[in-house]
Structures are given as structure tokens and as C-alpha cells.
Design a protein around this motif. Sequence first.
Motif, PDB file in Angstrom:
ATOM      1  N   PHE A  13      34.816  37.507  38.138  1.00 60.44           N
ATOM      2  CA  PHE A  13      36.121  37.406  38.788  1.00 60.44           C
ATOM      3  C   PHE A  13      36.990  36.350  38.099  1.00 60.44           C
ATOM      4  CE2 PHE A  13      34.317  39.054  43.044  1.00 60.44           C
ATOM      5  CZ  PHE A  13      34.840  40.307  42.840  1.00 60.44           C
ATOM      6  N   ASP A  29      43.792  39.927  34.966  1.00 57.11           N
ATOM      7  CA  ASP A  29      43.399  41.019  35.864  1.00 57.11           C
ATOM      8  C   ASP A  29      43.367  42.382  35.167  1.00 57.11           C
ATOM      9  OD1 ASP A  29      43.521  39.001  37.875  1.00 57.11           O
ATOM     10  OD2 ASP A  29      45.664  39.393  38.126  1.00 57.11           O
ATOM     11  N   TYR A  87      39.466  44.400  37.320  1.00 60.60           N
ATOM     12  CA  TYR A  87      39.426  44.708  38.750  1.00 60.60           C
ATOM     13  C   TYR A  87      40.817  44.995  39.294  1.00 60.60           C
ATOM     14  CZ  TYR A  87      34.681  42.801  38.696  1.00 60.60           C
ATOM     15  OH  TYR A  87      33.367  42.563  38.427  1.00 60.60           O
ATOM     16  N   THR A 114      43.696  44.522  41.775  1.00 60.21           N
ATOM     17  CA  THR A 114      44.104  43.373  42.587  1.00 60.21           C
ATOM     18  C   THR A 114      45.304  43.757  43.445  1.00 60.21           C
ATOM     19  OG1 THR A 114      45.497  42.575  40.767  1.00 60.21           O
ATOM     20  CG2 THR A 114      43.276  41.653  40.937  1.00 60.21           C
ATOM     21  N   ASN A 125      42.000  37.613  42.244  1.00 62.01           N
ATOM     22  CA  ASN A 125      40.720  37.350  41.567  1.00 62.01           C
ATOM     23  C   ASN A 125      40.293  35.884  41.683  1.00 62.01           C
ATOM     24  OD1 ASN A 125      39.534  39.745  40.601  1.00 62.01           O
ATOM     25  ND2 ASN A 125      41.040  39.871  38.935  1.00 62.01           N
ATOM     26  N   ARG A 133      38.722  35.657  45.103  1.00 60.54           N
ATOM     27  CA  ARG A 133      37.378  36.248  45.018  1.00 60.54           C
ATOM     28  C   ARG A 133      36.395  35.290  44.350  1.00 60.54           C
ATOM     29  NH1 ARG A 133      39.852  41.854  42.620  1.00 60.54           N
ATOM     30  NH2 ARG A 133      40.015  43.058  44.551  1.00 60.54           N
ATOM     31  N   THR A 134      36.852  34.605  43.318  1.00 58.38           N
ATOM     32  CA  THR A 134      36.005  33.632  42.624  1.00 58.38           C
ATOM     33  C   THR A 134      35.551  32.535  43.584  1.00 58.38           C
ATOM     34  OG1 THR A 134      37.184  34.016  40.537  1.00 58.38           O
ATOM     35  CG2 THR A 134      35.888  31.992  40.706  1.00 58.38           C
TER      36      THR A 134
END
Length: 356
Positions: free
Chosen positions: A307, A315, A318, A320, A326, A329-330
Motif C-alpha cells: 500500500f 496509486d 490499487y 482508490t 493508500n 490503508r498503510t
Amino acid sequence: MDITSIIQSFKIKGDFITHEIINSGYINTTYKIITSKDCYILQKINNHIFKDIDKLSENIFRITTHIQSRTPKDKSDRILTIILTKKDKRYYKNKDGSFWRMFNYINNSKTIETLNNEKQAESLGKAFGNYHQVLSDLPQPKLFEVLPNFHNTPNRIEQLKKAIQQNQNNKLSKVKDEIEYLLSLAPEMHEIILLGNQEKIPLRTIHQDAKVGNILFNQNNEIICIIDLDTTMSGYLAYDFGDAVRTGMNTASEGEKNIAKVSLDINLFKAFTKGYAKASKNFITHEEIKSLMLGVKIITYEQAIRFLADYLNNDIYYKTEYQEHNLVRTKVQISLLKDILKNFNQMNDFVIASYQ
């Protein structure tokens, strides 16, 4: 894009009525197709990620055919089945160069993002244990490696380092703490690869994306089947075990902005482990059992760096929904990883005891 002509290129029953987009998954674009006689799943395959559609389609055909051969006839409508095109192909290539495929739609099914109770968790464990067992005698040759080094954690670490060096759009100042923490753990994240290289654990056919969102449940919260088979290839059991824990036992969603909500639900973990042990005890080796908790740690770490690398690379991998998605998410993965490391020994003892 004329989706009607794409749909009518497949062997569907009845007349096409309408379609609905299904907002799940980070890679492919998925639709529910409704006809006068049946329903189907239509997917636009992300060929920027999956470069060889022929090999991908061959893998899925072999997997679904093998599972069908191991499934009682009265449950054959409960498993994933490829719908061929009118030219008997496993996918359709549109005039714009896009690639499409179709599966049966399993009625009265649903997906969930997080587990709600221990019954679901135990069923999840049984589902992946059974999946591994069924595919343990998949006839040779091995499935094509459609995504090389997919769970090669040392390679993922190098990809993160490359993203850091390139520093696109000067984002490093926003993620200094995350980078420092993740790179400090890098030396201990080679353990599964080392065990494999030393031939202490065998390569098996695994899902490689064993998240709870890739399971279909019925309305009674019982598991019907495993879906999204694109990444099924050779790997180590610990990877699927770890990814199921990472996604299913997190008390928050993968995109939760309030990090205080993120932790590992130990009761769900224990129920999942019991289910997986019941389904896998007849074929799993002692060294594989010892590696399962390494998978929980390493896959959570790996997802954090994936991520983060994607965030730094603007990006490109994935899907987004907003600019910092992201990064959020990280942070969720890092918070979950810290909780896993805090409880690692307790969880590992439970795993070992579940096989005794």
C-alpha cells in the motif's frame, strides 16, 4: 463501451435485461448481469496487471474443473463455473482491446468485509483448509505463475525502496514514520522465503489472495465457495493463513481512518485456527504448522509496504476512492501489525496446540 454487445458474446440463457456494478475488489471491474432466465457475473480483466490472459484463463479453467470433479453433483450450482463465449473461448476480447470473462452467478450469496462472529471465522478456516486440500492433487503441470514473485517479501521490500528513491510528487515528508518503522522490520521478514529455499516447507497450490472478501456466504452466514481465483498459483500455506487472519480478524475495515479502532480479534483468530486445523491436519507438515504465524506477521507487513509503495507511486496498482486512500490503508496495516507482534507468542502457541 457497448456492454450489451459484450454480454451477448457469451452463451447466456434468456434475453439481457440489465446490469449492476459490483463494488468489490481492487483490481478487476465486476458486474452482475440479469437476463430473463438467469444471472451472471461479468468481469473486465485488468490486463495492465495480468499480462497474459491466455495463461490466466487456463489456470482458472483447470482450478474450477478440478474443484467441480471433487464436488457432489447436488452442490454443483454452488461452485464457480466459467461461461464460454459463443466461439467457445474462455474470454472475450473487445474491439477496444479490453478483455472480458463471465461466470455463473451464485444465487442467495453475499460477501462480507469483516467477520461478525466465531462461527463465520471457523467456517473461513475450514474453507481455506479444504481449498488447499482439494488442490493438493491438482494434476501436473504446475499452474502458470501469472504474477511472478507475488508474495516474495524481500522483492516487495526492494520495490518499496525503489519507490522511496523515486519520490514521485515529493510525498516522503508525509510518510517518514511509516517508512522508518517498516524498514526497521525488514530483516525479519525473509523467514518464509528462507524456509522454502531450505526445502523445510513445500510449495503448494494456494489462493494467494485469501481475504475474507473473496468468500461467498449464504444468507445463514455459511460459506458457499471461494472466488477471485486469479492469483491461485504455487506458494506456501502460511501466506493464505496469514492473509485470512489479516483481513478477517481485523476489528476495523482496511480503509478505516480512525486507527484506534484497529486491532486483532483474538477470539475470531482462535475460531479460524480451529477450523483451518480441522481441514488441514491430514496433509499439513509439522514445519508448515510452525510457519503459519510467520505468515500472519509477514503478510500483514507485506501488505503495508505494498500500500505504501503504491501511494508513493501515485496509486498505479490499487483502486482508490480519494487521494490519501493508500496511505490510510498503510496506517491500518501498520497498526494491525503492531497488535499481531504484541500477541505473536500467544497466537503461535494456540496454533501449535490446535494440531495436537
